[in-house]
Write an enzyme that holds these catalytic residues in place. Structure first.
Site, PDB file in Angstrom:
ATOM      1  N   LYS A 202       0.839  -1.204   0.000  1.00 37.44           N
ATOM      2  CA  LYS A 202       0.000   0.000   0.000  1.00 37.44           C
ATOM      3  C   LYS A 202       0.879   1.261   0.000  1.00 37.44           C
ATOM      4  CE  LYS A 202      -3.797  -2.180  -0.479  1.00 37.44           C
ATOM      5  NZ  LYS A 202      -4.656  -2.828   0.470  1.00 37.44           N
TER       6      LYS A 202
HETATM    7  C1  LIG Z   1      -5.683  -3.898   0.812  1.00 32.85           C
HETATM    8  C2  LIG Z   1      -7.122  -3.601   0.935  1.00 32.85           C
HETATM    9  C3  LIG Z   1      -7.851  -3.861   2.104  1.00 32.85           C
HETATM   10  C4  LIG Z   1      -7.301  -4.650   3.240  1.00 32.85           C
HETATM   11  O1  LIG Z   1      -6.173  -4.117   3.799  1.00 32.85           O
HETATM   12  P1  LIG Z   1      -5.351  -5.006   4.844  1.00 32.85           P
HETATM   13  O2  LIG Z   1      -4.518  -3.997   5.557  1.00 32.85           O
HETATM   14  O3  LIG Z   1      -4.543  -5.975   4.049  1.00 32.85           O
HETATM   15  O4  LIG Z   1      -6.326  -5.682   5.728  1.00 32.85           O
HETATM   16  C5  LIG Z   1      -9.154  -3.432   2.191  1.00 32.85           C
HETATM   17  N1  LIG Z   1      -9.743  -2.807   1.169  1.00 32.85           N
HETATM   18  C6  LIG Z   1      -9.101  -2.561   0.012  1.00 32.85           C
HETATM   19  C7  LIG Z   1      -9.826  -1.832  -1.078  1.00 32.85           C
HETATM   20  C8  LIG Z   1      -7.776  -2.970  -0.153  1.00 32.85           C
HETATM   21  O5  LIG Z   1      -7.150  -2.775  -1.313  1.00 32.85           O
END
Ligand SMILES: *Cc1c(COP(=O)(O)O)cnc(C)c1O
Length: 404
Positions: A202
């Site tokens: 991310k």
């Molecule tokens: C990555 C993601 C999540 C989940 O994030 P985590 O930190 O891995 O739990 C939720 N929603 C979207 C749209 C994502 O891309």
């Protein structure tokens, strides 16, 4: 040369802070996590930030704190990751899937209106004969491009819904209604709870991690309590100076707290967040210039009244102008050393949602054909010009060789 889809950007400051933490004698949630929470809340302009071990955990704590329960329904975009809908199921409630906008891939509020009407008239396949009361909505800012939050809140108000935003892609991001309005950051009162992700790929990372941001102190308190076993106060509070050893279990909570080791990374990622965003924006702009004339693909839209987090760079193949399909396009990208991904196979095309709730492709006239055209290209801070050049060369070459 192989160009990865993503490569995390970790600086010496992150490494040194992790080492400090390891030497400090305090590894789990403690002083570094408190610092990270305070700095993050300030960065997004929210009052309270609760650090947790994933965005999924943040979303779950948010719906729990808002009292989501069995017999209730929540509007969730079909164009999203598993997490956005599964947390609704954790509470025994039902996600009502909503189609997406064809350019931004964000939730289409006109379809949200249709899905609510069908639910209220008892015609929704998702209800399966069970009466369901719509109580909330969880928009996702796909790729880091925010929705029009005035439109979202007007819709929510009309239907008496709470709004939680899945901001997994949207840090740092901002929106404004027009050039004469001030910018509003994602998390700056943009939803009852804004949930951010610090997963490895991310926009900022702690390896695994997440943050729930809210202006409501009672929601913040509930999320904090439930993030650590439903205890009346946390471990740092218990073991540090003035804390008491005698906690109380006030509810059956979860184990969602973020460690200080992870927060040590987060503090320094946070300091570089805007610089990394600017880097991604420059790469996205260069892609736009270098791929803008390729007739076989369509590029992401860039509305003027958004500060785009540029978590993703999804292109849409014009399949009618190509002799190969998306699967073959990806196979050939990978063969030429270009990593890529697809965001996403929509939820209604996954067996669990199709079989359990009876969703069909026809109920999502935009997302169903759109997803077969989607390919996300590599976009990350620290991407070398030579890597970008290779991506551009390979995409152009594929489009020429396989033009229809
Ligand atoms: C990555 C993601 C999540 C989940 O994030 P985590 O930190 O891995 O739990 C939720 N929603 C979207 C749209 C994502 O891309």
């Amino acid at each position: 040369m192989n160009v990865p889809f993503f490569r995390p950007s970790i600086a010496e400051a992150e490494i040194a802070e992790v080492v400090n933490c390891l030497r400090s004698g305090w590894l789990t949630s403690g002083p570094t996590t408190k610092r990270f929470e305070t700095a993050f809340a300030q960065a997004v302009g929210g009052k309270h930030a609760v650090a947790v071990n994933s965005c999924t955990a943040a979303l779950h704590l948010a719906v729990e704190a808002l009292g989501l329960t069995r017999g209730q329904a929540v509007l969730v975009p079909t164009m999203t990751f598993a997490a956005t809908a599964e947390i609704v199921r954790y509470q025994g409630a039902v996600p009502i899937l909503v189609d997406c906008d064809r350019l931004t891939f964000n939730m289409d509020l006109r379809d949200a209106q249709r899905k609510i009407e069908r639910l209220e008239s008892g015609q929704s396949s998702a209800a399966r004969g069970e009466p369901l009361k719509p109580v909330g909505m969880i928009p996702v800012h796909v790729g880091g491009l925010m929705m029009d939050m005035i439109a979202v809140h007007a819709f929510a108000k009309r239907h008496n819904l709470w709004v939680i935003e899945d901001a997994a892609h949207a840090f740092p991001a901002a929106w404004r209604a027009s050039a004469t309005q001030p910018w509003q950051r994602c998390g700056e009162g943009t939803a009852a709870v804004s949930c951010f992700s610090f997963y490895a790929n991310k926009t900022i990372t702690t390896g695994e991690g997440g943050m729930a941001v809210t202006d409501d102190s009672s929601l913040a308190d509930r999320m904090r309590t439930m993030s650590l076993h439903g205890l009346s106060h946390d471990a740092w509070g218990r073991y540090s100076g003035g804390g008491s050893w005698d906690y109380r279990i006030v509810d059956a909570g979860y184990k969602y707290n973020l460690t200080d080791i992870a927060s040590a990374i987060g503090i320094h990622q946070l300091e570089r967040a805007e610089a990394m965003r600017v880097e991604r924006e420059a790469i996205a702009k260069a892609y736009g210039e270098e791929l803008g004339d390729v007739r076989q693909i369509e590029l992401p839209v860039t509305p003027a009244d958004r500060i785009h987090a540029w978590h993703l760079f999804p292109i849409r193949l014009r399949l009618e102008k190509l002799s190969i399909d998306r699967g073959e396009f990806i196979t050939q990208l990978k063969a030429a050393g270009v990593g890529c991904s697809v965001h996403w196979r929509p939820l209604h095309l996954h067996p669990y949602y199709a079989e359990r709730f009876g969703w069909t492709s026809e109920e999502f006239p935009t997302a169903s054909p759109l997803w077969e055209r989607l390919v996300s290209l590599p976009l990350f801070p620290g991407m070398h010009a030579s890597e970008r050049a290779q991506v551009v060369r390979v995409v152009r070459d594929l489009c020429v060789r396989h033009r229809a």
